[in-house]
Motif scaffolding. Sequence first.
Motif, PDB file in Angstrom:
ATOM      1  N   ASP A  14     -26.411 -74.531 119.128  1.00  0.00           N
ATOM      2  CA  ASP A  14     -25.290 -75.450 119.315  1.00  0.00           C
ATOM      3  C   ASP A  14     -25.741 -76.904 119.369  1.00  0.00           C
ATOM      4  O   ASP A  14     -25.115 -77.785 118.758  1.00  0.00           O
ATOM      5  CB  ASP A  14     -24.521 -75.115 120.595  1.00  0.00           C
ATOM      6  CG  ASP A  14     -23.624 -73.898 120.450  1.00  0.00           C
ATOM      7  OD1 ASP A  14     -23.184 -73.627 119.316  1.00  0.00           O
ATOM      8  OD2 ASP A  14     -23.370 -73.228 121.460  1.00  0.00           O
ATOM      9  N   ASP A  75     -23.656 -64.820 128.220  1.00  0.00           N
ATOM     10  CA  ASP A  75     -22.857 -65.249 127.072  1.00  0.00           C
ATOM     11  C   ASP A  75     -21.430 -64.762 127.275  1.00  0.00           C
ATOM     12  O   ASP A  75     -21.194 -63.589 127.594  1.00  0.00           O
ATOM     13  CB  ASP A  75     -23.454 -64.649 125.796  1.00  0.00           C
ATOM     14  CG  ASP A  75     -22.890 -65.266 124.531  1.00  0.00           C
ATOM     15  OD1 ASP A  75     -22.110 -66.230 124.630  1.00  0.00           O
ATOM     16  OD2 ASP A  75     -23.238 -64.785 123.433  1.00  0.00           O
ATOM     17  N   ASP A 107     -12.721 -77.474 122.029  1.00  0.00           N
ATOM     18  CA  ASP A 107     -13.427 -76.756 120.976  1.00  0.00           C
ATOM     19  C   ASP A 107     -12.827 -75.362 120.851  1.00  0.00           C
ATOM     20  O   ASP A 107     -12.288 -74.813 121.822  1.00  0.00           O
ATOM     21  CB  ASP A 107     -14.918 -76.669 121.342  1.00  0.00           C
ATOM     22  CG  ASP A 107     -15.790 -76.165 120.211  1.00  0.00           C
ATOM     23  OD1 ASP A 107     -16.430 -76.998 119.542  1.00  0.00           O
ATOM     24  OD2 ASP A 107     -15.841 -74.939 119.990  1.00  0.00           O
ATOM     25  N   ARG A 108     -12.939 -74.784 119.666  1.00  0.00           N
ATOM     26  CA  ARG A 108     -12.364 -73.460 119.413  1.00  0.00           C
ATOM     27  C   ARG A 108     -13.082 -72.358 120.189  1.00  0.00           C
ATOM     28  O   ARG A 108     -12.531 -71.284 120.413  1.00  0.00           O
ATOM     29  CB  ARG A 108     -12.387 -73.137 117.920  1.00  0.00           C
ATOM     30  CG  ARG A 108     -13.795 -72.955 117.350  1.00  0.00           C
ATOM     31  CD  ARG A 108     -13.779 -72.749 115.837  1.00  0.00           C
ATOM     32  NE  ARG A 108     -13.133 -71.504 115.471  1.00  0.00           N
ATOM     33  CZ  ARG A 108     -13.774 -70.325 115.407  1.00  0.00           C
ATOM     34  NH1 ARG A 108     -15.047 -70.245 115.722  1.00  0.00           N
ATOM     35  NH2 ARG A 108     -13.134 -69.249 115.034  1.00  0.00           N
ATOM     36  N   HIS A 109     -14.324 -72.596 120.616  1.00  0.00           N
ATOM     37  CA  HIS A 109     -15.095 -71.565 121.309  1.00  0.00           C
ATOM     38  C   HIS A 109     -14.947 -71.741 122.819  1.00  0.00           C
ATOM     39  O   HIS A 109     -15.279 -72.795 123.360  1.00  0.00           O
ATOM     40  CB  HIS A 109     -16.574 -71.667 120.930  1.00  0.00           C
ATOM     41  CG  HIS A 109     -17.370 -70.441 121.233  1.00  0.00           C
ATOM     42  ND1 HIS A 109     -17.385 -69.855 122.490  1.00  0.00           N
ATOM     43  CD2 HIS A 109     -18.181 -69.676 120.451  1.00  0.00           C
ATOM     44  CE1 HIS A 109     -18.165 -68.790 122.467  1.00  0.00           C
ATOM     45  NE2 HIS A 109     -18.655 -68.657 121.246  1.00  0.00           N
ATOM     46  N   ASP A 111     -16.698 -70.742 125.293  1.00  0.00           N
ATOM     47  CA  ASP A 111     -17.942 -71.083 125.984  1.00  0.00           C
ATOM     48  C   ASP A 111     -18.257 -72.568 125.887  1.00  0.00           C
ATOM     49  O   ASP A 111     -18.855 -73.143 126.797  1.00  0.00           O
ATOM     50  CB  ASP A 111     -19.114 -70.288 125.407  1.00  0.00           C
ATOM     51  CG  ASP A 111     -19.239 -68.906 126.028  1.00  0.00           C
ATOM     52  OD1 ASP A 111     -18.511 -68.609 126.991  1.00  0.00           O
ATOM     53  OD2 ASP A 111     -20.075 -68.113 125.537  1.00  0.00           O
ATOM     54  N   HIS A 112     -17.900 -73.189 124.787  1.00  0.00           N
ATOM     55  CA  HIS A 112     -18.176 -74.618 124.617  1.00  0.00           C
ATOM     56  C   HIS A 112     -17.300 -75.431 125.566  1.00  0.00           C
ATOM     57  O   HIS A 112     -17.754 -76.408 126.167  1.00  0.00           O
ATOM     58  CB  HIS A 112     -17.930 -75.043 123.174  1.00  0.00           C
ATOM     59  CG  HIS A 112     -18.755 -74.300 122.176  1.00  0.00           C
ATOM     60  ND1 HIS A 112     -18.573 -74.429 120.810  1.00  0.00           N
ATOM     61  CD2 HIS A 112     -19.775 -73.412 122.334  1.00  0.00           C
ATOM     62  CE1 HIS A 112     -19.450 -73.653 120.175  1.00  0.00           C
ATOM     63  NE2 HIS A 112     -20.177 -73.035 121.072  1.00  0.00           N
ATOM     64  N   ASN A 149     -17.691 -77.694 116.982  1.00  0.00           N
ATOM     65  CA  ASN A 149     -16.681 -77.297 115.995  1.00  0.00           C
ATOM     66  C   ASN A 149     -15.646 -78.401 115.789  1.00  0.00           C
ATOM     67  O   ASN A 149     -15.593 -79.031 114.744  1.00  0.00           O
ATOM     68  CB  ASN A 149     -15.996 -75.997 116.426  1.00  0.00           C
ATOM     69  CG  ASN A 149     -16.905 -74.796 116.364  1.00  0.00           C
ATOM     70  OD1 ASN A 149     -17.415 -74.447 115.301  1.00  0.00           O
ATOM     71  ND2 ASN A 149     -17.136 -74.157 117.508  1.00  0.00           N
TER      72      ASN A 149
END
Length: 233
Positions: A14, A75, A107-109, A111-112, A149
């Motif tokens: 990342d 994760d 962000d789309r994730h 975790d981010h 992203n």
Amino acid sequence: MPLDLLVFGPHPDDLEIGAGGTIARHTAAGMSVGLCDLTAGELGSNGTPEERLKEAAAAATVLGAAWRENLRWPDGGIDGSPEQIRSAVELIRRHQPKAIAIPYGEDRHPDHVAANRVLTGAAFMSGLRRYETGQPAWRPEWVCQYFINDSVTPSFVIDVSSFYERKRQALACHSSQFTPPSADGVATRLTASTFKQLIESRDAQFGALAGVAFAEGFVVREPIERVSLLRRP
């Protein structure tokens, strides 16, 4: 030894995506840069945690980082628990960075997004002398957010044109994530050529807006102080 810059990434790869060129530029200038991945990316569709740790170490060498650590948070489980906050605060206090770079908060994730929230809190807690870790309190000069992203208009950009090949080489170290899948792998968004296009087109756009070939964008919450209205005082 105190750091000039500490860069956090939710998963191995990342921080290379959003700040690889900037890291290379800082190390080439003789600055001390440390890298920290929060997880080993064990939920990723391709690559084992062991493979990803080796890839991350190779990328750190390419970028010239002083060291790279992994906090081994779960994760998909970046939740801001007291244990996670404490481990991040201990890392910050141990290395005393002048600046910290973390993922952008939209962000789309998931975790981010979670990493932004947790690390923002940890950077703040690190400066509180009554938050006890057995280490002196330490507050970085500022916290900068890089894009993985999604992106918006940045607060500023860093010209990474001269270091872009180094960024490409660092990303190539993560072969389990970015190369077409082998017999035991699967096709993902990351293995598609369009993901590399996403990274490079964004860096090229930021660069074009600044009048250079490639640039990486960053967001900060506070106003940026300048000594005059001249472009290069």
